[in-house]
Design a protein around this motif. Structure first.
Motif, PDB file in Angstrom:
ATOM      1  N   THR A  98       4.980 -24.251  -2.334  1.00 27.24           N
ATOM      2  CA  THR A  98       5.923 -23.635  -3.261  1.00 27.24           C
ATOM      3  C   THR A  98       7.266 -24.337  -3.128  1.00 27.24           C
ATOM      4  N   ASP A  99       8.283 -23.829  -3.798  1.00 21.15           N
ATOM      5  CA  ASP A  99       9.604 -24.452  -3.819  1.00 21.15           C
ATOM      6  C   ASP A  99       9.561 -25.828  -4.496  1.00 21.15           C
ATOM      7  N   VAL A 149       3.865 -16.787  -0.087  1.00 24.85           N
ATOM      8  CA  VAL A 149       3.793 -18.104  -0.744  1.00 24.85           C
ATOM      9  C   VAL A 149       3.330 -17.922  -2.195  1.00 24.85           C
ATOM     10  N   LYS A 152       6.152 -16.552  -4.284  1.00 22.20           N
ATOM     11  CA  LYS A 152       7.217 -17.553  -4.507  1.00 22.20           C
ATOM     12  C   LYS A 152       6.782 -18.569  -5.561  1.00 22.20           C
ATOM     13  N   VAL A 220      13.960 -19.473  -0.723  1.00 21.66           N
ATOM     14  CA  VAL A 220      12.692 -19.474   0.012  1.00 21.66           C
ATOM     15  C   VAL A 220      13.009 -19.471   1.497  1.00 21.66           C
ATOM     16  N   TYR A 222      11.988 -20.586   4.728  1.00 21.96           N
ATOM     17  CA  TYR A 222      11.032 -21.609   5.167  1.00 21.96           C
ATOM     18  C   TYR A 222      10.241 -21.198   6.403  1.00 21.96           C
ATOM     19  N   TYR A 225       7.482 -19.091   4.778  1.00 18.82           N
ATOM     20  CA  TYR A 225       6.657 -20.010   3.985  1.00 18.82           C
ATOM     21  C   TYR A 225       5.770 -20.850   4.913  1.00 18.82           C
ATOM     22  N   GLU A 229       1.703 -20.731   5.046  1.00 20.94           N
ATOM     23  CA  GLU A 229       0.866 -21.915   4.790  1.00 20.94           C
ATOM     24  C   GLU A 229      -0.017 -22.217   6.004  1.00 20.94           C
TER      25      GLU A 229
END
Ligand SMILES: Nc1nc2c(ncn2[C@@H]2O[C@H](COP(=O)(O)OP(=O)(O)OP(=O)(O)O)[C@@H](O)[C@H]2O)c(=O)[nH]1
Ligand SMILES: [Mg+2]
Length: 368
Positions: A98-99, A149, A152, A220, A222, A225, A229
């Motif tokens: 994402t992002d 995730v 987002k 986001v 991180y 995230y 992930e």
């Protein structure tokens, strides 16, 4: 010349590759030159095999995602430019990333605005997955960090494209549409079936009629995230298959998928996407492809081999919410079981099991 750069995102198994190929076909029919860019954390990509089988020039970026390997993305585009001078690039990012707006779309626009017109960011949605994630229907979902995730990805979309509408009735689609519009009031929600072609013409038109929205990228976290992930385990394997007699390659893929699915479903592990291709040796590159998009989903053959084979190359890409070691063990046991059931022999050419490393984008530009 300014080329179009189209990015089609969405969670694992949402139908990105199917949609990319549908868009590529529709553009090629209008005389446009298309170049495809696939991406993965590792080598041996089912998506590249599918894109190449579709007859399109394709470059793959392996060993990391676009956002973390931004330079590889522009280099891949340059290589395609040398090979076939595309006037449209279609890129499929990794389904657990994402992002992308901040780490790919805005940097591309700012640094390479003279070379690319960046299309609105489309994010595909598998409706059955989404109805469960939003708690609108019962069924297995992912843990909250993985869902972070997922959410987002939706938040950064210009166009939210509900795919696979051939699988659900009007009532379910309506419920999902209302939920998406309530959660994401600024996005445009479209509904398509990339497989059947329903609604795709309108979507494709939107991609070229407008440009990337110049809104601020969502914030986001991180840490969350990266953790989300990392909870997904990945296995990429390249296997050489031989048999003494003629073997039905379609049945072989089914046997392997079932042997992998059974222990994961029984162990309460949610499969995000398990995909395979089997390319027959000496049959003009004829290929079978299988996808399984959930632990309680049904494995499906999207391409079938017309003839039985005696040798071939099998690519397997599995992503599920479990440790890489556990997934690797399930794949190895699945191979043994499929070999026993079908009488083929497998030789491992390459295999890798891992969790995606912490994303570290080359650039992060929160605004256009
Ligand atoms: N019924 C139905 N199935 C679809 C549709 N679009 C894609 N699929 C199926 O969904 C599965 C996953 O499709 P892919 O295109 O590989 O999904 P993806 O998003 O590229 O997956 P990853 O690259 O692994 O993240 C395949 O079995 C497709 O045939 C659709 O419109 N309807
Ligand atoms: Mg794909």
């Amino acid at each position: 010349m300014i080329a179009d750069y189209v990015m089609i995102g969405g969670f694992l198994g949402a139908g990105k590759t199917t949609a990319v190929l549908a868009l590529a076909k529709s553009l090629a029919a209008k005389g446009r030159r298309v170049g495809l860019i696939t991406n993965d954390q590792s080598v041996g990509l089912v998506d590249t095999a599918l894109a190449a089988a579709g007859g399109f020039p394709v470059e793959e970026i392996t060993g990391g995602c676009f956002c973390c390997r931004f330079t590889s993305l522009t280099e891949a585009a340059d290589r395609l430019q040398e090979r076939s001078r595309p006037d449209v690039f279609i890129a499929e990012p990794v389904g657990s990333c994402t992002d992308l707006r901040a780490s790919v779309s805005y940097p591309l626009r700012r640094l390479y605005g003279a070379s690319y017109r960046v299309a609105p960011l489309s994010v595909l949605v598998d409706p059955i997955r989404a109805l469960r994630i939003f708690g609108l229907e019962q069924g297995r979902a992912f843990s909250p960090r993985v869902q972070y995730v997922y959410e987002k990805q939706l938040e950064e979309a210009d166009l939210i494209v509900v795919n696979k509408i051939d699988l659900i009735d009007e009532g379910r689609l309506d419920r999902l549409r209302r939920e998406l519009m309530a959660r994401l009031p600024d996005a445009e929600v479209l509904a398509i079936s990339a497989r059947k072609g329903t609604g795709v013409a309108d979507w494709f038109e939107r991609i070229f009629a407008t440009e990337l929205g110049l809104v601020a990228s969502p914030d986001v976290d991180y840490d969350v995230y990266a953790d989300g992930e990392a909870r997904l385990g990945w296995v990429n394997a390249t296997l050489h298959v031989t048999s003494d007699g003629m073997t039905d390659g379609n049945e072989l893929l089914m046997a392997l998928a079932t042997a992998i699915q059974r222990p994961l479903a029984a162990g309460d592990v949610e499969i995000a996407h398990c995909k395979m291709t089997l390319t027959a040796e000496g049959l003009g590159g004829d290929m079978a492809a299988l996808n399984l998009v959930g632990s309680d989903a049904v494995p499906e053959l999207s391409h079938r081999l017309a003839d039985p084979l005696t040798a071939g190359e099998l690519l397997l890409n599995l992503r599920a919410e479990a440790s890489p070691d556990r997934l690797q063990a399930v794949v190895e046991e699945g191979i043994v079981e499929a070999a026993r059931a079908t009488g083929v022999r497998f030789r491992t050419v390459h295999t890798e099991a891992f969790s995606p490393p912490r994303p570290k984008p080359t650039y992060r530009m929160a605004t256009a």
